[in-house]
Design a protein around this motif. Structure first.
Motif, short mmCIF file in Angstrom:
data_model
loop_
_atom_site.label_atom_id
_atom_site.label_comp_id
_atom_site.label_asym_id
_atom_site.label_seq_id
_atom_site.Cartn_x
_atom_site.Cartn_y
_atom_site.Cartn_z
N VAL A 60 -5.91 12.03 -3.90
CA VAL A 60 -5.64 13.23 -4.69
C VAL A 60 -6.92 13.73 -5.34
N THR A 61 -7.74 12.82 -5.84
CA THR A 61 -9.00 13.18 -6.49
C THR A 61 -9.98 12.02 -6.36
N VAL A 62 -11.26 12.32 -6.55
CA VAL A 62 -12.30 11.29 -6.54
C VAL A 62 -13.24 11.54 -7.72
N ALA A 63 -14.06 10.55 -8.02
CA ALA A 63 -15.00 10.65 -9.14
C ALA A 63 -16.13 11.62 -8.81
N PRO A 64 -16.71 12.28 -9.83
CA PRO A 64 -17.85 13.17 -9.59
C PRO A 64 -18.99 12.48 -8.86
N SER A 65 -19.22 11.20 -9.16
CA SER A 65 -20.30 10.47 -8.50
C SER A 65 -20.05 10.36 -6.99
N THR A 66 -18.78 10.27 -6.61
CA THR A 66 -18.45 10.21 -5.18
C THR A 66 -18.80 11.53 -4.50
N ARG A 81 0.84 -1.21 0.00
CA ARG A 81 0.00 0.00 0.00
C ARG A 81 0.87 1.25 0.00
N TRP A 82 1.95 1.22 0.76
CA TRP A 82 2.87 2.36 0.78
C TRP A 82 3.40 2.65 -0.62
N LEU A 83 3.80 1.64 -1.35
CA LEU A 83 4.29 1.81 -2.72
C LEU A 83 3.19 2.34 -3.63
N ASP A 84 1.99 1.80 -3.48
CA ASP A 84 0.87 2.23 -4.33
C ASP A 84 0.53 3.71 -4.10
N GLU A 85 0.60 4.15 -2.84
CA GLU A 85 0.24 5.54 -2.55
C GLU A 85 1.33 6.51 -2.98
N ILE A 86 2.55 6.02 -3.12
CA ILE A 86 3.59 6.88 -3.71
C ILE A 86 3.36 7.01 -5.20
N LEU A 87 3.10 5.89 -5.88
CA LEU A 87 2.92 5.88 -7.33
C LEU A 87 1.67 6.64 -7.75
N SER A 88 0.63 6.64 -6.90
CA SER A 88 -0.60 7.36 -7.24
C SER A 88 -0.53 8.84 -6.89
N GLN A 111 -13.33 8.78 6.05
CA GLN A 111 -12.07 9.43 6.44
C GLN A 111 -10.94 9.01 5.51
N GLY A 112 -11.01 7.78 4.99
CA GLY A 112 -9.99 7.31 4.06
C GLY A 112 -9.97 8.07 2.76
N LEU A 113 -11.10 8.69 2.40
CA LEU A 113 -11.15 9.46 1.15
C LEU A 113 -10.21 10.67 1.19
N ILE A 114 -10.04 11.26 2.36
CA ILE A 114 -9.33 12.53 2.48
C ILE A 114 -7.87 12.43 2.04
N MET A 146 -8.08 4.22 6.35
CA MET A 146 -8.35 3.06 5.53
C MET A 146 -7.78 3.27 4.13
N GLY A 147 -7.20 2.22 3.54
CA GLY A 147 -6.59 2.32 2.23
C GLY A 147 -7.59 2.12 1.10
N GLY A 148 -7.10 2.30 -0.14
CA GLY A 148 -7.94 2.08 -1.31
C GLY A 148 -8.40 3.37 -1.95
N ASP A 149 -8.88 3.28 -3.20
CA ASP A 149 -9.41 4.45 -3.91
C ASP A 149 -10.85 4.70 -3.50
N ASP A 150 -11.48 5.71 -4.11
CA ASP A 150 -12.83 6.08 -3.68
C ASP A 150 -13.86 5.01 -4.02
N ALA A 151 -13.65 4.28 -5.12
CA ALA A 151 -14.59 3.22 -5.47
C ALA A 151 -14.59 2.13 -4.39
N HIS A 152 -13.40 1.76 -3.96
CA HIS A 152 -13.29 0.74 -2.90
C HIS A 152 -13.87 1.24 -1.59
N LEU A 153 -13.52 2.47 -1.21
CA LEU A 153 -13.95 2.99 0.08
C LEU A 153 -15.46 3.17 0.14
N MET A 154 -16.06 3.61 -0.95
CA MET A 154 -17.51 3.78 -0.94
C MET A 154 -18.22 2.43 -0.95
#
Length: 476
Positions: free
Chosen positions: A249-255, A196-203, A243-246, A218-226
Protein backbone atom coordinates in the motif's frame (compact mmCIF):
# COMPACT_ATOMS: atom_id res chain seq x y z
CA UNK A 1 2.77 -38.66 11.98
CA UNK A 2 3.03 -38.13 15.74
CA UNK A 3 1.79 -35.24 17.86
CA UNK A 4 5.39 -34.31 18.68
CA UNK A 5 6.01 -33.44 15.03
CA UNK A 6 3.50 -30.62 15.47
CA UNK A 7 5.28 -29.04 18.45
CA UNK A 8 7.41 -26.59 16.40
CA UNK A 9 4.23 -25.17 14.82
CA UNK A 10 2.05 -24.71 17.90
CA UNK A 11 2.95 -21.05 18.32
CA UNK A 12 2.33 -20.26 14.64
CA UNK A 13 -1.01 -22.09 14.67
CA UNK A 14 -2.05 -20.05 17.70
CA UNK A 15 -1.11 -16.83 15.86
CA UNK A 16 -3.10 -17.94 12.85
CA UNK A 17 -6.20 -18.60 14.94
CA UNK A 18 -5.91 -15.13 16.48
CA UNK A 19 -5.34 -13.47 13.10
CA UNK A 20 -8.35 -15.26 11.64
CA UNK A 21 -10.49 -13.64 14.33
CA UNK A 22 -8.98 -10.24 13.47
CA UNK A 23 -9.54 -10.75 9.74
CA UNK A 24 -13.24 -11.51 10.25
CA UNK A 25 -13.59 -8.15 11.96
CA UNK A 26 -11.41 -6.23 9.49
CA UNK A 27 -13.23 -7.41 6.34
CA UNK A 28 -16.95 -7.68 7.21
CA UNK A 29 -17.99 -6.91 3.63
CA UNK A 30 -15.64 -9.54 2.13
CA UNK A 31 -13.67 -7.12 -0.05
CA UNK A 32 -10.79 -9.56 -0.44
CA UNK A 33 -11.02 -11.74 -3.53
CA UNK A 34 -12.82 -15.02 -2.83
CA UNK A 35 -13.71 -14.16 0.78
CA UNK A 36 -17.45 -14.14 0.04
CA UNK A 37 -17.13 -17.85 -0.74
CA UNK A 38 -15.75 -19.01 2.62
CA UNK A 39 -16.57 -15.92 4.75
CA UNK A 40 -13.42 -16.59 6.82
CA UNK A 41 -15.12 -19.54 8.49
CA UNK A 42 -13.41 -22.80 9.35
CA UNK A 43 -14.57 -26.30 10.21
CA UNK A 44 -13.50 -28.05 13.40
CA UNK A 45 -9.94 -29.41 13.61
CA UNK A 46 -9.32 -32.92 12.35
CA UNK A 47 -8.72 -35.60 14.96
CA UNK A 48 -5.20 -37.00 14.91
CA UNK A 49 -6.57 -40.52 14.45
CA UNK A 50 -8.53 -39.45 11.40
CA UNK A 51 -5.44 -37.80 9.94
CA UNK A 52 -3.48 -41.02 10.46
CA UNK A 53 -6.20 -43.04 8.77
CA UNK A 54 -6.18 -40.80 5.68
CA UNK A 55 -2.39 -41.03 5.42
CA UNK A 56 -2.44 -44.82 5.80
CA UNK A 57 -5.19 -45.38 3.26
CA UNK A 58 -3.54 -43.09 0.66
CA UNK A 59 0.01 -44.25 1.33
CA UNK A 60 1.23 -40.71 1.98
CA UNK A 61 2.47 -38.48 4.78
CA UNK A 62 1.47 -34.84 4.96
CA UNK A 63 4.12 -32.21 5.73
CA UNK A 64 4.18 -31.64 9.50
CA UNK A 65 3.12 -27.99 9.32
CA UNK A 66 0.09 -28.90 7.20
CA UNK A 67 -0.83 -31.65 9.64
CA UNK A 68 -0.56 -29.12 12.47
CA UNK A 69 -2.90 -26.78 10.59
CA UNK A 70 -5.51 -29.49 10.07
CA UNK A 71 -5.44 -30.66 13.68
CA UNK A 72 -4.92 -27.33 15.49
CA UNK A 73 -6.53 -24.63 13.31
CA UNK A 74 -9.33 -26.33 11.40
CA UNK A 75 -10.35 -28.61 8.59
CA UNK A 76 -12.87 -28.14 5.84
CA UNK A 77 -15.76 -25.74 5.54
CA UNK A 78 -17.92 -24.59 8.39
CA UNK A 79 -21.54 -25.70 8.24
CA UNK A 80 -23.10 -24.54 4.98
CA UNK A 81 -19.80 -23.25 3.59
CA UNK A 82 -18.06 -24.09 0.34
CA UNK A 83 -14.51 -24.37 1.72
CA UNK A 84 -12.41 -23.49 4.75
CA UNK A 85 -11.10 -19.94 5.15
CA UNK A 86 -8.05 -19.48 2.98
CA UNK A 87 -6.53 -17.71 -0.04
CA UNK A 88 -8.74 -17.28 -3.11
CA UNK A 89 -11.85 -19.48 -2.77
CA UNK A 90 -10.51 -21.21 0.32
CA UNK A 91 -8.99 -24.52 1.38
CA UNK A 92 -10.98 -27.60 0.45
CA UNK A 93 -11.56 -30.47 2.85
CA UNK A 94 -9.81 -33.82 2.62
CA UNK A 95 -12.52 -35.99 1.11
CA UNK A 96 -11.76 -39.71 1.49
CA UNK A 97 -13.75 -40.70 -1.60
CA UNK A 98 -11.65 -38.37 -3.76
CA UNK A 99 -8.35 -39.17 -2.09
CA UNK A 100 -8.94 -42.90 -2.62
CA UNK A 101 -10.04 -42.54 -6.24
CA UNK A 102 -7.85 -43.47 -9.20
CA UNK A 103 -6.77 -39.83 -9.42
CA UNK A 104 -6.12 -39.64 -5.69
CA UNK A 105 -3.73 -42.59 -5.81
CA UNK A 106 -1.33 -40.40 -7.75
CA UNK A 107 -0.71 -38.50 -4.49
CA UNK A 108 1.88 -41.14 -3.60
CA UNK A 109 3.69 -40.74 -6.93
CA UNK A 110 6.94 -38.75 -7.13
CA UNK A 111 6.37 -35.04 -7.72
CA UNK A 112 7.96 -34.18 -11.08
CA UNK A 113 7.52 -30.41 -10.97
CA UNK A 114 10.19 -27.96 -9.82
CA UNK A 115 10.56 -24.14 -9.55
CA UNK A 116 12.87 -23.86 -12.56
CA UNK A 117 10.46 -25.71 -14.86
CA UNK A 118 9.88 -23.86 -18.12
CA UNK A 119 6.69 -23.85 -20.16
CA UNK A 120 8.45 -26.13 -22.64
CA UNK A 121 9.34 -28.57 -19.84
CA UNK A 122 5.75 -28.58 -18.64
CA UNK A 123 4.42 -29.10 -22.16
CA UNK A 124 6.76 -32.05 -22.64
CA UNK A 125 5.64 -33.57 -19.32
CA UNK A 126 1.95 -33.25 -20.10
CA UNK A 127 2.04 -34.02 -23.81
CA UNK A 128 -0.12 -36.84 -25.11
CA UNK A 129 -3.61 -37.59 -26.31
CA UNK A 130 -6.50 -35.56 -24.95
CA UNK A 131 -8.75 -38.59 -24.52
CA UNK A 132 -9.27 -39.02 -20.73
CA UNK A 133 -9.87 -42.77 -21.30
CA UNK A 134 -6.58 -43.25 -23.10
CA UNK A 135 -3.83 -45.01 -21.11
CA UNK A 136 -1.18 -42.55 -22.32
CA UNK A 137 -3.34 -39.64 -21.25
CA UNK A 138 -3.80 -41.09 -17.75
CA UNK A 139 -0.09 -41.84 -17.43
CA UNK A 140 0.87 -38.31 -18.51
CA UNK A 141 -1.58 -36.76 -16.07
CA UNK A 142 -0.28 -38.91 -13.21
CA UNK A 143 3.29 -37.88 -14.04
CA UNK A 144 2.44 -34.21 -14.29
CA UNK A 145 0.20 -33.90 -11.25
CA UNK A 146 1.49 -36.78 -9.16
CA UNK A 147 2.53 -36.00 -5.60
CA UNK A 148 0.46 -32.80 -5.48
CA UNK A 149 -2.47 -32.42 -3.08
CA UNK A 150 -5.29 -30.24 -4.42
CA UNK A 151 -5.92 -27.39 -1.95
CA UNK A 152 -8.49 -25.12 -3.59
CA UNK A 153 -9.79 -23.08 -6.52
CA UNK A 154 -8.50 -19.73 -7.75
CA UNK A 155 -10.95 -19.33 -10.64
CA UNK A 156 -10.46 -19.47 -14.42
CA UNK A 157 -9.22 -23.10 -14.25
CA UNK A 158 -6.40 -22.21 -11.86
CA UNK A 159 -5.89 -23.89 -8.49
CA UNK A 160 -3.38 -24.20 -5.68
CA UNK A 161 -1.79 -27.41 -4.47
CA UNK A 162 0.68 -28.75 -1.93
CA UNK A 163 3.76 -30.74 -2.97
CA UNK A 164 3.85 -33.95 -0.92
CA UNK A 165 7.01 -35.64 -2.22
CA UNK A 166 10.53 -34.87 -3.38
CA UNK A 167 12.96 -32.03 -2.69
CA UNK A 168 10.19 -29.40 -2.78
CA UNK A 169 7.91 -31.21 -0.35
CA UNK A 170 5.76 -28.77 1.61
CA UNK A 171 5.79 -25.98 -0.97
CA UNK A 172 2.55 -24.46 -2.29
CA UNK A 173 2.22 -24.27 -6.08
CA UNK A 174 -0.22 -22.52 -8.42
CA UNK A 175 -1.35 -24.63 -11.36
CA UNK A 176 -3.69 -24.27 -14.30
CA UNK A 177 -5.25 -26.16 -17.18
CA UNK A 178 -3.12 -24.53 -19.85
CA UNK A 179 0.40 -24.60 -21.23
CA UNK A 180 1.95 -22.50 -18.46
CA UNK A 181 4.23 -24.31 -16.05
CA UNK A 182 3.33 -24.47 -12.34
CA UNK A 183 4.33 -21.44 -10.28
CA UNK A 184 5.92 -22.08 -6.89
CA UNK A 185 5.07 -19.57 -4.18
CA UNK A 186 7.94 -17.99 -2.26
CA UNK A 187 7.12 -19.33 1.20
CA UNK A 188 8.93 -22.36 2.63
CA UNK A 189 5.78 -24.19 3.73
CA UNK A 190 1.99 -24.10 3.89
CA UNK A 191 1.74 -22.31 7.24
CA UNK A 192 4.00 -19.45 6.13
CA UNK A 193 1.94 -19.07 2.94
CA UNK A 194 -1.33 -19.12 4.87
CA UNK A 195 -0.15 -16.64 7.52
CA UNK A 196 1.11 -14.30 4.82
CA UNK A 197 -2.41 -14.25 3.40
CA UNK A 198 -3.77 -13.15 6.78
CA UNK A 199 -1.05 -10.53 7.18
CA UNK A 200 -1.74 -9.01 3.77
CA UNK A 201 -5.44 -8.73 4.56
CA UNK A 202 -4.75 -7.02 7.90
CA UNK A 203 -2.22 -4.63 6.33
CA UNK A 204 -4.66 -3.68 3.55
CA UNK A 205 -2.54 -5.12 0.73
CA UNK A 206 -5.29 -7.45 -0.48
CA UNK A 207 -8.03 -4.85 -0.01
CA UNK A 208 -6.60 -2.46 -2.58
CA UNK A 209 -8.66 -1.70 -5.67
CA UNK A 210 -6.01 -3.25 -7.89
CA UNK A 211 -4.60 -5.81 -5.50
CA UNK A 212 -2.01 -8.11 -6.99
CA UNK A 213 -2.63 -11.86 -7.25
CA UNK A 214 -1.84 -13.18 -3.79
CA UNK A 215 1.42 -15.10 -3.55
CA UNK A 216 2.56 -14.29 -7.06
CA UNK A 217 5.35 -11.99 -5.80
CA UNK A 218 7.80 -12.08 -2.92
CA UNK A 219 6.23 -11.35 0.47
CA UNK A 220 7.20 -8.88 3.19
CA UNK A 221 7.25 -5.11 3.65
CA UNK A 222 9.63 -2.73 1.89
CA UNK A 223 12.29 -2.97 4.62
CA UNK A 224 12.43 -6.74 4.22
CA UNK A 225 12.34 -6.66 0.42
CA UNK A 226 15.09 -4.08 0.12
CA UNK A 227 17.24 -6.08 2.54
CA UNK A 228 16.76 -9.10 0.25
CA UNK A 229 17.74 -6.90 -2.70
CA UNK A 230 20.96 -5.78 -1.00
CA UNK A 231 21.88 -9.23 0.31
CA UNK A 232 22.17 -10.94 -3.08
CA UNK A 233 24.06 -10.54 -6.32
CA UNK A 234 21.55 -12.67 -8.23
CA UNK A 235 19.67 -10.46 -10.70
CA UNK A 236 16.54 -12.63 -10.66
CA UNK A 237 16.28 -12.43 -6.87
CA UNK A 238 16.90 -8.69 -6.93
CA UNK A 239 14.18 -8.24 -9.55
CA UNK A 240 11.74 -10.39 -7.58
CA UNK A 241 12.36 -8.29 -4.48
CA UNK A 242 11.55 -5.09 -6.40
CA UNK A 243 8.47 -6.66 -7.97
CA UNK A 244 7.29 -7.58 -4.47
CA UNK A 245 7.13 -3.88 -3.58
CA UNK A 246 4.29 -3.25 -6.04
CA UNK A 247 1.78 -5.21 -3.97
CA UNK A 248 2.26 -2.88 -0.96
CA UNK A 249 0.00 0.00 0.00
CA UNK A 250 2.86 2.37 0.84
CA UNK A 251 6.63 2.40 1.33
CA UNK A 252 9.08 4.57 3.27
CA UNK A 253 10.50 7.74 1.66
CA UNK A 254 13.98 6.19 1.85
CA UNK A 255 12.74 3.30 -0.31
CA UNK A 256 11.55 5.76 -2.97
CA UNK A 257 14.94 7.49 -2.91
CA UNK A 258 16.60 4.11 -3.48
CA UNK A 259 14.20 3.27 -6.31
CA UNK A 260 14.94 6.63 -7.94
CA UNK A 261 18.60 5.67 -8.22
CA UNK A 262 17.80 2.17 -9.43
CA UNK A 263 15.84 3.58 -12.39
CA UNK A 264 19.28 4.23 -13.93
CA UNK A 265 20.61 0.75 -13.16
CA UNK A 266 22.57 -0.96 -15.94
CA UNK A 267 20.48 -4.13 -15.79
CA UNK A 268 17.18 -3.63 -17.68
CA UNK A 269 15.16 -5.99 -15.46
CA UNK A 270 16.20 -4.15 -12.31
CA UNK A 271 15.58 -0.65 -13.67
CA UNK A 272 12.23 -1.69 -15.16
CA UNK A 273 11.03 -3.18 -11.86
CA UNK A 274 12.29 -0.12 -9.98
CA UNK A 275 10.39 2.22 -12.30
CA UNK A 276 7.11 0.34 -11.84
CA UNK A 277 7.44 0.50 -8.06
CA UNK A 278 8.50 4.15 -8.02
CA UNK A 279 5.59 5.09 -10.30
CA UNK A 280 3.12 3.64 -7.82
CA UNK A 281 4.58 5.25 -4.71
CA UNK A 282 6.03 8.59 -5.91
CA UNK A 283 4.71 9.69 -9.30
CA UNK A 284 6.38 13.10 -9.15
CA UNK A 285 9.77 11.48 -8.70
CA UNK A 286 9.03 8.89 -11.38
CA UNK A 287 7.76 11.34 -14.02
CA UNK A 288 11.18 12.29 -15.52
CA UNK A 289 12.10 8.59 -15.76
CA UNK A 290 8.74 7.75 -17.37
CA UNK A 291 9.16 10.47 -20.01
CA UNK A 292 12.69 9.22 -20.71
CA UNK A 293 11.53 5.59 -20.99
CA UNK A 294 8.76 6.59 -23.42
CA UNK A 295 11.40 8.05 -25.73
CA UNK A 296 13.64 4.95 -25.69
CA UNK A 297 13.12 1.50 -27.23
CA UNK A 298 9.88 -0.51 -27.41
CA UNK A 299 10.63 -2.55 -24.30
CA UNK A 300 11.18 0.62 -22.26
CA UNK A 301 8.01 2.17 -23.67
CA UNK A 302 6.00 -0.92 -22.75
CA UNK A 303 7.34 -0.87 -19.19
CA UNK A 304 6.54 2.83 -18.84
CA UNK A 305 3.02 2.45 -20.22
CA UNK A 306 2.21 -0.45 -17.92
CA UNK A 307 3.65 1.40 -14.95
CA UNK A 308 1.44 4.41 -15.68
CA UNK A 309 -1.70 2.33 -16.26
CA UNK A 310 -1.40 0.79 -12.78
CA UNK A 311 -2.09 4.25 -11.30
CA UNK A 312 -5.50 5.31 -10.10
CA UNK A 313 -7.85 7.00 -12.56
CA UNK A 314 -7.08 10.66 -12.98
CA UNK A 315 -3.41 10.31 -11.97
CA UNK A 316 -2.23 9.29 -15.43
CA UNK A 317 -3.02 12.66 -16.99
CA UNK A 318 -0.30 14.46 -18.99
CA UNK A 319 1.34 11.27 -20.26
CA UNK A 320 -0.92 10.91 -23.30
CA UNK A 321 0.88 13.52 -25.37
CA UNK A 322 4.23 11.85 -24.63
CA UNK A 323 2.83 8.52 -25.80
CA UNK A 324 1.33 10.02 -28.95
CA UNK A 325 4.64 11.63 -29.84
CA UNK A 326 6.25 8.19 -30.14
CA UNK A 327 3.28 6.05 -31.17
CA UNK A 328 4.27 5.88 -34.83
CA UNK A 329 7.79 4.77 -33.83
CA UNK A 330 6.58 1.63 -32.04
CA UNK A 331 7.35 -1.62 -33.86
CA UNK A 332 6.30 -4.16 -31.22
CA UNK A 333 2.59 -5.05 -31.14
CA UNK A 334 2.47 -5.66 -27.38
CA UNK A 335 4.01 -2.26 -26.78
CA UNK A 336 1.53 -0.67 -29.16
CA UNK A 337 -1.36 -2.29 -27.30
CA UNK A 338 0.03 -1.07 -23.95
CA UNK A 339 0.31 2.46 -25.36
CA UNK A 340 -3.30 2.43 -26.56
CA UNK A 341 -4.41 1.09 -23.20
CA UNK A 342 -2.69 4.03 -21.53
CA UNK A 343 -4.39 6.49 -23.86
CA UNK A 344 -7.76 4.94 -23.05
CA UNK A 345 -7.09 5.20 -19.31
CA UNK A 346 -6.20 8.89 -19.61
CA UNK A 347 -9.84 9.87 -20.02
CA UNK A 348 -8.87 12.12 -22.95
CA UNK A 349 -10.27 11.51 -26.43
CA UNK A 350 -7.32 10.98 -28.78
CA UNK A 351 -9.50 9.63 -31.59
CA UNK A 352 -8.49 12.18 -34.21
CA UNK A 353 -4.77 11.62 -33.58
CA UNK A 354 -5.31 7.88 -34.07
CA UNK A 355 -6.72 8.12 -37.60
CA UNK A 356 -3.43 7.88 -39.54
CA UNK A 357 -2.50 4.67 -37.70
CA UNK A 358 -5.69 2.97 -38.93
CA UNK A 359 -3.76 2.53 -42.21
CA UNK A 360 -0.77 0.91 -40.53
CA UNK A 361 0.87 -1.73 -42.79
CA UNK A 362 0.55 -4.41 -40.10
CA UNK A 363 -2.90 -5.89 -39.49
CA UNK A 364 -2.35 -6.33 -35.75
CA UNK A 365 -1.74 -2.61 -35.33
CA UNK A 366 -4.82 -1.74 -37.42
CA UNK A 367 -6.92 -4.09 -35.30
CA UNK A 368 -5.80 -2.38 -32.08
CA UNK A 369 -6.50 1.09 -33.50
CA UNK A 370 -10.01 0.16 -34.63
CA UNK A 371 -10.72 -1.57 -31.32
CA UNK A 372 -9.54 1.58 -29.55
CA UNK A 373 -12.18 3.59 -31.43
CA UNK A 374 -14.90 1.58 -29.71
CA UNK A 375 -14.44 3.92 -26.76
CA UNK A 376 -14.47 7.14 -28.81
CA UNK A 377 -16.79 9.80 -27.42
CA UNK A 378 -18.23 10.70 -30.82
CA UNK A 379 -18.04 7.66 -33.05
CA UNK A 380 -20.13 9.38 -35.72
CA UNK A 381 -16.96 11.27 -36.60
CA UNK A 382 -15.22 7.94 -37.17
CA UNK A 383 -17.80 6.41 -39.51
CA UNK A 384 -15.69 6.79 -42.67
CA UNK A 385 -12.74 5.19 -40.92
CA UNK A 386 -14.84 2.30 -39.60
CA UNK A 387 -16.54 1.69 -42.96
CA UNK A 388 -13.11 1.46 -44.58
CA UNK A 389 -12.11 -0.99 -41.85
CA UNK A 390 -15.05 -3.23 -42.81
CA UNK A 391 -13.29 -3.76 -46.15
CA UNK A 392 -9.91 -4.50 -44.56
CA UNK A 393 -8.23 -7.66 -45.88
CA UNK A 394 -7.77 -8.91 -42.30
CA UNK A 395 -10.86 -10.57 -40.72
CA UNK A 396 -9.57 -9.46 -37.31
CA UNK A 397 -9.83 -5.82 -38.35
CA UNK A 398 -13.34 -6.39 -39.73
CA UNK A 399 -14.33 -7.99 -36.43
CA UNK A 400 -12.95 -5.01 -34.50
CA UNK A 401 -14.79 -2.58 -36.77
CA UNK A 402 -18.13 -4.36 -36.27
CA UNK A 403 -17.68 -4.13 -32.52
CA UNK A 404 -16.62 -0.48 -32.69
CA UNK A 405 -19.77 0.38 -34.69
CA UNK A 406 -22.02 -0.46 -31.74
CA UNK A 407 -24.43 2.44 -31.28
CA UNK A 408 -23.71 3.91 -34.72
CA UNK A 409 -26.56 3.86 -37.26
CA UNK A 410 -27.20 5.15 -40.75
CA UNK A 411 -28.48 3.84 -44.07
CA UNK A 412 -25.03 4.06 -45.61
CA UNK A 413 -23.86 1.36 -43.21
CA UNK A 414 -26.29 -1.17 -44.70
CA UNK A 415 -24.36 -1.27 -47.98
CA UNK A 416 -21.16 -1.91 -46.04
CA UNK A 417 -22.88 -4.62 -44.00
CA UNK A 418 -24.10 -6.31 -47.19
CA UNK A 419 -20.53 -6.43 -48.43
CA UNK A 420 -19.42 -8.03 -45.16
CA UNK A 421 -22.26 -10.61 -45.31
CA UNK A 422 -21.33 -11.51 -48.90
CA UNK A 423 -17.62 -11.72 -48.07
CA UNK A 424 -18.21 -13.99 -45.08
CA UNK A 425 -21.00 -16.39 -46.12
CA UNK A 426 -20.20 -18.69 -43.18
CA UNK A 427 -19.12 -17.90 -39.62
CA UNK A 428 -15.48 -16.88 -39.34
CA UNK A 429 -13.84 -15.05 -36.45
CA UNK A 430 -17.37 -14.40 -35.04
CA UNK A 431 -17.92 -11.86 -37.80
CA UNK A 432 -21.47 -12.93 -38.70
CA UNK A 433 -22.39 -13.05 -35.03
CA UNK A 434 -21.25 -9.46 -34.54
CA UNK A 435 -22.90 -8.43 -37.80
CA UNK A 436 -26.20 -9.81 -36.48
CA UNK A 437 -25.99 -7.43 -33.50
CA UNK A 438 -25.27 -4.44 -35.75
CA UNK A 439 -28.32 -5.29 -37.91
CA UNK A 440 -30.85 -5.52 -35.09
CA UNK A 441 -31.51 -1.74 -34.90
CA UNK A 442 -32.61 -1.97 -38.54
CA UNK A 443 -35.19 -4.66 -37.75
CA UNK A 444 -33.24 -7.71 -38.91
CA UNK A 445 -33.11 -10.64 -36.52
CA UNK A 446 -30.42 -12.60 -38.31
CA UNK A 447 -27.87 -12.08 -41.06
CA UNK A 448 -29.86 -14.53 -43.20
CA UNK A 449 -32.97 -12.38 -42.69
CA UNK A 450 -30.96 -9.37 -43.88
CA UNK A 451 -29.72 -11.25 -46.96
CA UNK A 452 -33.22 -12.47 -47.90
CA UNK A 453 -34.59 -8.94 -47.56
CA UNK A 454 -32.00 -7.81 -50.07
CA UNK A 455 -32.97 -10.53 -52.58
CA UNK A 456 -36.72 -9.82 -52.46
CA UNK A 457 -36.52 -6.27 -53.93
CA UNK A 458 -34.25 -7.56 -56.70
CA UNK A 459 -36.81 -10.22 -57.63
CA UNK A 460 -39.56 -7.59 -57.73
CA UNK A 461 -37.47 -5.35 -59.99
CA UNK A 462 -36.82 -8.29 -62.32
CA UNK A 463 -40.55 -9.12 -62.53
CA UNK A 464 -41.41 -5.51 -63.40
CA UNK A 465 -38.73 -5.47 -66.08
CA UNK A 466 -39.99 -8.79 -67.50
CA UNK A 467 -43.57 -7.49 -67.64
CA UNK A 468 -42.48 -4.31 -69.40
CA UNK A 469 -40.56 -6.31 -72.00
CA UNK A 470 -43.40 -8.78 -72.46
CA UNK A 471 -41.45 -11.74 -71.09
CA UNK A 472 -43.64 -14.58 -69.92
CA UNK A 473 -42.94 -17.81 -68.19
CA UNK A 474 -42.95 -20.65 -70.70
CA UNK A 475 -45.43 -23.36 -69.82
CA UNK A 476 -44.45 -26.95 -70.41
Amino acid sequence: MSIKEFDPFQGQCQRIREKLDQVRLSDPDFQVFGAASHKYQMGTPLALADLHEIETQCGIRFPADFGAFLTQVGHGAAQGGAAAAGPFYGITSLKPDLLLSAQGKALAYPAMIHPAMSNEDWSHLTQGDDDPHDDNYIQNQDSAYGGILYLGEQGCDFWHGLVLNGPFRGRVVYMGADIDAPVFTFEANFLDWYERWLDEILSGVLKQKRASWFGSTMGGDDAHLMSVFDATEDVDTKTQALQGLIKLVTVAPSTCEYLDKLCDHLDPDIRNAALRALTKFDLACARPHLERFLALDDESRRVACRAIVQLSEGETIFFGQHVLAHLSDIEDEDTFFAALWLLRSEGVDFTYEMHPLAKHPRAGFRKHVIAHLQGARNKQQCVDLLVDALEDPSPLVVHAALQALEGVEGDRLLDAYRTVAHRFPVEEFFIRENLKHRLRPYGYTTVEHFERARIAPLKMQFRKLAARLGWRKTET
